[in-house]
Design a protein around this motif. Structure first.
Motif, PDB file in Angstrom:
ATOM      1  N   UNK A  78       0.708  -1.313  -0.012  1.00 22.28           N
ATOM      2  CA  UNK A  78       0.065   0.119  -0.094  1.00 22.28           C
ATOM      3  C   UNK A  78       0.877   1.181  -0.032  1.00 22.28           C
ATOM      4  N   UNK A  79       2.092   1.232  -0.125  1.00 24.81           N
ATOM      5  CA  UNK A  79       3.022   2.227   0.128  1.00 24.81           C
ATOM      6  C   UNK A  79       3.805   2.454  -1.324  1.00 24.81           C
ATOM      7  N   UNK A  80       3.815   3.688  -2.127  1.00 27.00           N
ATOM      8  CA  UNK A  80       4.809   3.762  -3.076  1.00 27.00           C
ATOM      9  C   UNK A  80       5.534   4.809  -3.105  1.00 27.00           C
ATOM     10  N   UNK A  81       6.705   4.704  -3.771  1.00 25.56           N
ATOM     11  CA  UNK A  81       7.596   5.611  -3.820  1.00 25.56           C
ATOM     12  C   UNK A  81       7.499   6.502  -4.829  1.00 25.56           C
ATOM     13  N   UNK A  82       6.191   6.018  -6.049  1.00 30.81           N
ATOM     14  CA  UNK A  82       6.085   6.669  -7.089  1.00 30.81           C
ATOM     15  C   UNK A  82       5.022   7.785  -6.780  1.00 30.81           C
ATOM     16  N   UNK A  83       4.804   7.939  -5.635  1.00 34.79           N
ATOM     17  CA  UNK A  83       3.798   9.191  -5.139  1.00 34.79           C
ATOM     18  C   UNK A  83       3.931  10.328  -5.825  1.00 34.79           C
ATOM     19  N   UNK A  84       3.024  10.902  -6.394  1.00 34.14           N
ATOM     20  CA  UNK A  84       3.222  12.353  -7.000  1.00 34.14           C
ATOM     21  C   UNK A  84       3.520  13.421  -5.917  1.00 34.14           C
ATOM     22  N   UNK A  85       2.848  13.260  -4.782  1.00 30.27           N
ATOM     23  CA  UNK A  85       3.074  14.217  -3.837  1.00 30.27           C
ATOM     24  C   UNK A  85       4.335  13.704  -3.192  1.00 30.27           C
ATOM     25  N   UNK A  86       5.614  13.634  -3.627  1.00 29.90           N
ATOM     26  CA  UNK A  86       6.606  13.058  -3.168  1.00 29.90           C
ATOM     27  C   UNK A  86       7.145  14.037  -1.910  1.00 29.90           C
ATOM     28  N   UNK A  87       6.775  15.541  -1.995  1.00 30.50           N
ATOM     29  CA  UNK A  87       7.287  16.456  -1.030  1.00 30.50           C
ATOM     30  C   UNK A  87       6.759  16.186   0.495  1.00 30.50           C
ATOM     31  N   UNK A  88       5.395  15.500   0.104  1.00 30.28           N
ATOM     32  CA  UNK A  88       4.593  15.439   1.275  1.00 30.28           C
ATOM     33  C   UNK A  88       4.810  13.902   1.976  1.00 30.28           C
ATOM     34  N   UNK A  89       5.604  13.241   1.502  1.00 31.21           N
ATOM     35  CA  UNK A  89       6.131  11.971   1.685  1.00 31.21           C
ATOM     36  C   UNK A  89       6.614  12.135   3.478  1.00 31.21           C
ATOM     37  N   UNK A  90       6.121  11.654   4.309  1.00 30.78           N
ATOM     38  CA  UNK A  90       6.524  11.852   5.852  1.00 30.78           C
ATOM     39  C   UNK A  90       7.359  10.824   6.318  1.00 30.78           C
ATOM     40  N   UNK A  91       8.575  10.409   5.500  1.00 32.81           N
ATOM     41  CA  UNK A  91       9.565   9.594   5.925  1.00 32.81           C
ATOM     42  C   UNK A  91      10.751  10.407   6.572  1.00 32.81           C
ATOM     43  N   UNK A  92      11.015  10.025   7.701  1.00 34.82           N
ATOM     44  CA  UNK A  92      12.403  10.579   8.343  1.00 34.82           C
ATOM     45  C   UNK A  92      12.936   9.417   9.188  1.00 34.82           C
ATOM     46  N   UNK A  93      14.039   8.817   8.673  1.00 29.76           N
ATOM     47  CA  UNK A  93      14.647   7.999   9.407  1.00 29.76           C
ATOM     48  C   UNK A  93      16.139   8.400   9.518  1.00 29.76           C
ATOM     49  N   UNK A  94      16.818   7.984  10.625  1.00 33.37           N
ATOM     50  CA  UNK A  94      17.930   8.451  10.699  1.00 33.37           C
ATOM     51  C   UNK A  94      18.036  10.129  10.806  1.00 33.37           C
ATOM     52  N   UNK A  95      18.952  10.738  10.271  1.00 29.12           N
ATOM     53  CA  UNK A  95      19.128  11.912   9.785  1.00 29.12           C
ATOM     54  C   UNK A  95      18.768  12.634   8.578  1.00 29.12           C
ATOM     55  N   UNK A  96      18.089  11.659   7.776  1.00 26.61           N
ATOM     56  CA  UNK A  96      17.900  11.869   6.413  1.00 26.61           C
ATOM     57  C   UNK A  96      16.652  13.043   6.339  1.00 26.61           C
ATOM     58  N   UNK A  97      16.614  13.961   5.576  1.00 20.75           N
ATOM     59  CA  UNK A  97      15.526  14.851   5.455  1.00 20.75           C
ATOM     60  C   UNK A  97      14.741  14.298   4.497  1.00 20.75           C
ATOM     61  N   UNK A  98      13.152  14.433   4.780  1.00 21.96           N
ATOM     62  CA  UNK A  98      12.213  14.051   3.922  1.00 21.96           C
ATOM     63  C   UNK A  98      12.292  14.600   2.775  1.00 21.96           C
ATOM     64  N   UNK A  99      11.932  14.436   1.858  1.00 25.24           N
ATOM     65  CA  UNK A  99      11.263  13.037   1.211  1.00 25.24           C
ATOM     66  C   UNK A  99      12.477  11.931   1.044  1.00 25.24           C
TER      67      UNK A  99
END
Length: 195
Positions: free
Chosen positions: A66-87
């Motif tokens: 249910x999760x796609x990296x091809x989401x057109x709203x990539x800037x809204x991707x709320x993924x933050x792991x480690x010290x990586x900046x979303x998206x």
């Protein structure tokens, strides 16, 4: 004088040997075979245990159906792991390796596409390691990880001048456990947006 030193050394060696022998020989308890309790077989349930807040998901972002990296709203991707900046997404490594794992290539492609779609973005790639190894070795390994990640992005078409590298080695862990799960979370490259 030599004889006196030899006697002292011999006495110290004997005391150490007796101490080590005494520590190594713990009190043993005899068990009567008739007193043993029958082994109880544990029951196994078929339900999946719930995740606790500190337990990571079993799949990497982008791998769940249910999760796609091809989401057109990539800037809204709320993924933050480690010290990586979303998206952007961090990339994880095998122990003592700096090459990109096959299961991490989708993350690299995602990061490359984001950078190609956002030509003003500059990124600092921060190489990290787990705590095993010397500080010097881990700094060098973190640098190799950051450099291999940079090369991968350049091969995808990202301009080299938009990428910086930095190694933290073992200095900035995100998981402080002393187990394989914690170590695997610390073996990564973070992508930090700097502009």
């Amino acid at each position: 004088m030599k004889k006196e030193m030899k006697r002292i050394f011999t006495a110290v060696a004997i005391v150490c040997a007796v101490f080590l022998f005494a520590v190594g020989c713990g009190k043993r308890v005899a068990v009567d075979p008739g007193d043993e309790q029958p082994a109880v077989e544990p029951t196994v349930t078929e339900t999946e245990p719930a995740h606790t807040p500190w337990e990571p998901a079993r799949t990497w972002p982008g791998e769940a159906e249910d999760e796609s990296l091809d989401d057109t709203a990539g800037a809204d991707l709320a993924i933050k792991e480690g010290r990586t900046s979303a998206p952007l997404l961090p990339v994880y490594y095998d122990f003592d390796r700096s090459s990109i794992r096959a299961d991490q290539e989708e993350r690299m492609v995602h990061n490359g596409e984001y950078m190609l779609d956002n030509p003003r973005v500059r990124v600092r790639i921060e190489g990290n390691t787990d705590e095993r190894g010397t500080r010097e070795y881990n700094m060098a390994l973190g640098e190799r990880r950051a450099m291999s990640t940079k090369k991968y992005l350049i091969d995808l078409g990202v301009a080299a001048e938009r990428l910086e590298t930095l190694s933290y080695g073992e200095e900035k862990p995100i998981s402080f456990g002393r187990d394989e799960l914690s170590w695997s979370l610390n073996r990564r490259s973070d992508f930090v947006i700097i502009q």
